[in-house]
Design a protein around this motif. Structure first.
Motif, PDB file in Angstrom:
ATOM      1  N   TRP A  69     -16.163 -23.674 -84.095  1.00  0.00           N
ATOM      2  CA  TRP A  69     -16.712 -24.873 -84.674  1.00  0.00           C
ATOM      3  C   TRP A  69     -17.679 -24.265 -85.695  1.00  0.00           C
ATOM      4  O   TRP A  69     -18.167 -23.352 -85.980  1.00  0.00           O
ATOM      5  CB  TRP A  69     -17.454 -25.484 -83.392  1.00  0.00           C
ATOM      6  CG  TRP A  69     -18.484 -24.921 -82.770  1.00  0.00           C
ATOM      7  CD1 TRP A  69     -19.875 -25.135 -83.311  1.00  0.00           C
ATOM      8  CD2 TRP A  69     -18.500 -23.829 -81.734  1.00  0.00           C
ATOM      9  NE1 TRP A  69     -20.629 -24.250 -82.213  1.00  0.00           N
ATOM     10  CE2 TRP A  69     -19.643 -23.629 -81.369  1.00  0.00           C
ATOM     11  CE3 TRP A  69     -17.634 -23.658 -80.742  1.00  0.00           C
ATOM     12  CZ2 TRP A  69     -20.239 -22.864 -80.611  1.00  0.00           C
ATOM     13  CZ3 TRP A  69     -17.914 -22.644 -80.002  1.00  0.00           C
ATOM     14  CH2 TRP A  69     -19.169 -22.285 -79.618  1.00  0.00           C
ATOM     15  N   ARG A  70     -18.228 -25.543 -86.592  1.00  0.00           N
ATOM     16  CA  ARG A  70     -19.126 -25.313 -87.456  1.00  0.00           C
ATOM     17  C   ARG A  70     -20.164 -26.173 -86.998  1.00  0.00           C
ATOM     18  O   ARG A  70     -19.957 -27.207 -86.729  1.00  0.00           O
ATOM     19  CB  ARG A  70     -18.615 -25.703 -88.965  1.00  0.00           C
ATOM     20  CG  ARG A  70     -17.842 -24.703 -89.603  1.00  0.00           C
ATOM     21  CD  ARG A  70     -17.551 -24.970 -90.959  1.00  0.00           C
ATOM     22  NE  ARG A  70     -16.733 -23.867 -91.489  1.00  0.00           N
ATOM     23  CZ  ARG A  70     -16.610 -23.842 -92.847  1.00  0.00           C
ATOM     24  NH1 ARG A  70     -17.218 -24.500 -93.870  1.00  0.00           N
ATOM     25  NH2 ARG A  70     -15.915 -22.719 -93.381  1.00  0.00           N
ATOM     26  N   THR A  71     -21.358 -25.615 -87.356  1.00  0.00           N
ATOM     27  CA  THR A  71     -22.621 -26.504 -87.154  1.00  0.00           C
ATOM     28  C   THR A  71     -23.187 -26.708 -88.505  1.00  0.00           C
ATOM     29  O   THR A  71     -23.317 -25.887 -89.222  1.00  0.00           O
ATOM     30  CB  THR A  71     -23.727 -25.746 -86.096  1.00  0.00           C
ATOM     31  OG1 THR A  71     -24.101 -24.676 -86.702  1.00  0.00           O
ATOM     32  CG2 THR A  71     -23.173 -25.857 -84.717  1.00  0.00           C
ATOM     33  N   GLU A  72     -24.037 -27.990 -88.589  1.00  0.00           N
ATOM     34  CA  GLU A  72     -24.689 -28.055 -89.967  1.00  0.00           C
ATOM     35  C   GLU A  72     -26.133 -28.629 -89.332  1.00  0.00           C
ATOM     36  O   GLU A  72     -26.234 -29.640 -88.477  1.00  0.00           O
ATOM     37  CB  GLU A  72     -24.142 -29.220 -90.643  1.00  0.00           C
ATOM     38  CG  GLU A  72     -24.560 -29.417 -91.895  1.00  0.00           C
ATOM     39  CD  GLU A  72     -23.699 -30.264 -92.968  1.00  0.00           C
ATOM     40  OE1 GLU A  72     -24.569 -30.770 -93.821  1.00  0.00           O
ATOM     41  OE2 GLU A  72     -22.583 -30.152 -92.601  1.00  0.00           O
ATOM     42  N   LEU A  73     -26.958 -28.190 -90.045  1.00  0.00           N
ATOM     43  CA  LEU A  73     -28.505 -28.716 -89.890  1.00  0.00           C
ATOM     44  C   LEU A  73     -28.733 -30.178 -90.363  1.00  0.00           C
ATOM     45  O   LEU A  73     -28.126 -30.193 -91.368  1.00  0.00           O
ATOM     46  CB  LEU A  73     -29.525 -27.773 -90.506  1.00  0.00           C
ATOM     47  CG  LEU A  73     -29.987 -26.437 -89.962  1.00  0.00           C
ATOM     48  CD1 LEU A  73     -30.756 -25.553 -90.737  1.00  0.00           C
ATOM     49  CD2 LEU A  73     -30.621 -26.516 -88.787  1.00  0.00           C
ATOM     50  N   ALA A  74     -29.128 -30.816 -89.712  1.00  0.00           N
ATOM     51  CA  ALA A  74     -29.477 -32.196 -90.236  1.00  0.00           C
ATOM     52  C   ALA A  74     -30.920 -32.198 -90.721  1.00  0.00           C
ATOM     53  O   ALA A  74     -31.781 -31.413 -90.476  1.00  0.00           O
ATOM     54  CB  ALA A  74     -29.305 -33.263 -88.999  1.00  0.00           C
ATOM     55  N   ALA A  75     -31.415 -33.165 -91.627  1.00  0.00           N
ATOM     56  CA  ALA A  75     -32.522 -33.459 -92.145  1.00  0.00           C
ATOM     57  C   ALA A  75     -33.624 -33.682 -90.863  1.00  0.00           C
ATOM     58  O   ALA A  75     -33.187 -34.393 -89.935  1.00  0.00           O
ATOM     59  CB  ALA A  75     -32.860 -34.406 -92.824  1.00  0.00           C
ATOM     60  N   GLY A  76     -34.812 -33.017 -90.909  1.00  0.00           N
ATOM     61  CA  GLY A  76     -35.810 -33.177 -89.583  1.00  0.00           C
ATOM     62  C   GLY A  76     -36.994 -32.921 -90.235  1.00  0.00           C
ATOM     63  O   GLY A  76     -37.484 -32.680 -91.246  1.00  0.00           O
ATOM     64  N   ARG A  82     -32.741 -29.827 -86.093  1.00  0.00           N
ATOM     65  CA  ARG A  82     -31.751 -30.587 -85.516  1.00  0.00           C
ATOM     66  C   ARG A  82     -30.369 -30.064 -86.051  1.00  0.00           C
ATOM     67  O   ARG A  82     -30.148 -29.762 -87.260  1.00  0.00           O
ATOM     68  CB  ARG A  82     -31.667 -32.183 -85.756  1.00  0.00           C
ATOM     69  CG  ARG A  82     -32.694 -32.577 -84.866  1.00  0.00           C
ATOM     70  CD  ARG A  82     -32.808 -34.220 -84.986  1.00  0.00           C
ATOM     71  NE  ARG A  82     -33.555 -34.721 -84.117  1.00  0.00           N
ATOM     72  CZ  ARG A  82     -33.498 -35.298 -83.137  1.00  0.00           C
ATOM     73  NH1 ARG A  82     -32.246 -35.171 -82.475  1.00  0.00           N
ATOM     74  NH2 ARG A  82     -34.426 -35.665 -82.208  1.00  0.00           N
ATOM     75  N   TRP A  83     -29.223 -30.098 -85.095  1.00  0.00           N
ATOM     76  CA  TRP A  83     -28.037 -29.689 -85.812  1.00  0.00           C
ATOM     77  C   TRP A  83     -26.960 -30.290 -85.049  1.00  0.00           C
ATOM     78  O   TRP A  83     -27.364 -30.664 -83.911  1.00  0.00           O
ATOM     79  CB  TRP A  83     -27.853 -28.076 -85.757  1.00  0.00           C
ATOM     80  CG  TRP A  83     -27.765 -27.377 -84.426  1.00  0.00           C
ATOM     81  CD1 TRP A  83     -26.724 -27.466 -83.574  1.00  0.00           C
ATOM     82  CD2 TRP A  83     -28.782 -27.010 -83.547  1.00  0.00           C
ATOM     83  NE1 TRP A  83     -27.074 -26.705 -82.647  1.00  0.00           N
ATOM     84  CE2 TRP A  83     -28.415 -26.700 -82.474  1.00  0.00           C
ATOM     85  CE3 TRP A  83     -30.396 -27.023 -83.925  1.00  0.00           C
ATOM     86  CZ2 TRP A  83     -29.221 -26.115 -81.425  1.00  0.00           C
ATOM     87  CZ3 TRP A  83     -31.074 -26.591 -83.066  1.00  0.00           C
ATOM     88  CH2 TRP A  83     -30.575 -26.100 -81.967  1.00  0.00           C
ATOM     89  N   SER A  84     -25.670 -30.278 -85.376  1.00  0.00           N
ATOM     90  CA  SER A  84     -24.539 -30.794 -84.803  1.00  0.00           C
ATOM     91  C   SER A  84     -23.075 -30.135 -85.283  1.00  0.00           C
ATOM     92  O   SER A  84     -23.262 -29.650 -86.459  1.00  0.00           O
ATOM     93  CB  SER A  84     -24.418 -32.433 -84.724  1.00  0.00           C
ATOM     94  OG  SER A  84     -24.076 -32.755 -86.117  1.00  0.00           O
ATOM     95  N   SER A  85     -22.223 -29.979 -84.461  1.00  0.00           N
ATOM     96  CA  SER A  85     -21.048 -29.491 -85.020  1.00  0.00           C
ATOM     97  C   SER A  85     -20.325 -30.407 -85.809  1.00  0.00           C
ATOM     98  O   SER A  85     -20.352 -31.745 -85.544  1.00  0.00           O
ATOM     99  CB  SER A  85     -20.136 -28.997 -83.621  1.00  0.00           C
ATOM    100  OG  SER A  85     -19.912 -30.311 -82.760  1.00  0.00           O
ATOM    101  N   SER A  86     -19.451 -30.012 -86.552  1.00  0.00           N
ATOM    102  CA  SER A  86     -18.582 -30.827 -87.469  1.00  0.00           C
ATOM    103  C   SER A  86     -17.438 -31.448 -86.638  1.00  0.00           C
ATOM    104  O   SER A  86     -16.987 -30.933 -85.628  1.00  0.00           O
ATOM    105  CB  SER A  86     -18.073 -29.873 -88.364  1.00  0.00           C
ATOM    106  OG  SER A  86     -18.884 -29.553 -89.162  1.00  0.00           O
ATOM    107  N   ALA A  92     -17.477 -29.265 -79.152  1.00  0.00           N
ATOM    108  CA  ALA A  92     -18.470 -30.044 -79.768  1.00  0.00           C
ATOM    109  C   ALA A  92     -19.923 -29.814 -79.401  1.00  0.00           C
ATOM    110  O   ALA A  92     -20.136 -29.702 -77.971  1.00  0.00           O
ATOM    111  CB  ALA A  92     -18.072 -31.494 -79.412  1.00  0.00           C
ATOM    112  N   ASN A  93     -20.886 -29.820 -80.071  1.00  0.00           N
ATOM    113  CA  ASN A  93     -22.140 -29.821 -79.391  1.00  0.00           C
ATOM    114  C   ASN A  93     -23.257 -30.219 -80.629  1.00  0.00           C
ATOM    115  O   ASN A  93     -22.941 -30.570 -81.699  1.00  0.00           O
ATOM    116  CB  ASN A  93     -22.559 -28.339 -79.305  1.00  0.00           C
ATOM    117  CG  ASN A  93     -22.393 -27.540 -80.350  1.00  0.00           C
ATOM    118  OD1 ASN A  93     -23.360 -27.338 -81.256  1.00  0.00           O
ATOM    119  ND2 ASN A  93     -21.030 -26.753 -80.805  1.00  0.00           N
ATOM    120  N   ALA A  94     -24.599 -30.559 -80.107  1.00  0.00           N
ATOM    121  CA  ALA A  94     -25.630 -30.901 -80.606  1.00  0.00           C
ATOM    122  C   ALA A  94     -26.853 -30.418 -80.198  1.00  0.00           C
ATOM    123  O   ALA A  94     -27.020 -29.888 -79.055  1.00  0.00           O
ATOM    124  CB  ALA A  94     -25.681 -32.548 -80.854  1.00  0.00           C
TER     125      ALA A  94
END
Length: 171
Positions: A69-76, A82-86, A92-94
């Motif tokens: 999986w890929r994760t991407e940092l979210a604005a925080g 914060r991050w979540s999987s694509s 799937a994870n967050a």
């Protein structure tokens, strides 16, 4: 983690906290370094940074299974990451990592909440527990490794020390 000391919007499967005698901005910078994630999550997955915000994860599961999986940092804010999987992730994870001042001016408390959705629904969850891939232990170990890295600049290991019995020459 105690809900009184930390309120997260993430419905986490795994929660852990640790206090590190360093300022929050220093710890945030270390967490975001490209090589840090691959080092602290090595017990769970191979992590390869793609860019500043995205990483590729490969976890090896039971019976030779491989999950990607890929994760991407979210604005925080400045006190959290914060991050979540694509979409289409095998697992799937967050997650959210919150930096709070430690009581008594003893550094920074890090609160890490992660939600995993293992493959196979209930069957995947049963397999995870059967093979000791318990999310809380995964998260706790990553935080302990991060604390060691932050305080000493390295993560202690027994590999490949000869007297360590695992991978050593004294089998």
């Amino acid at each position: 983690m105690n809900a009184v000391t930390h309120d997260s919007s993430l419905d986490a499967d795994a929660r852990a906290a640790v206090t590190i005698g360093r300022p929050a901005d220093e710890l945030r910078t270390l967490w975001l370094r490209p090589d840090t994630q691959s080092r602290i999550w090595s017990h769970f997955a191979d992590v390869t940074p793609i860019d500043e915000r995205t990483a590729e994860w490969v976890a090896h599961g039971p019976a030779g299974g491989e999950y990607r999986w890929r994760t991407e940092l979210a604005a925080g804010g400045t006190n959290e990451l914060r991050w979540s999987s694509s979409d289409g992730a095998d697992v799937a994870n967050a997650g959210v990592l919150v930096f709070q001042p430690a009581p008594g001016d003893r550094g920074t408390e890090l609160h890490l909440d992660v939600r995993f959705d293992p493959p196979g629904g209930p069957l995947g969850q049963a397999l995870s527990k059967l093979f000791h891939l318990v999310p809380r232990e995964i998260v706790l170990k990553a935080l302990y490794k991060f604390r060691a890295l932050a305080l000493t600049g390295e993560i202690p290991t027994t590999d490949p020390q000869p007297a360590a019995r695992k991978g050593g020459t004294d089998r």
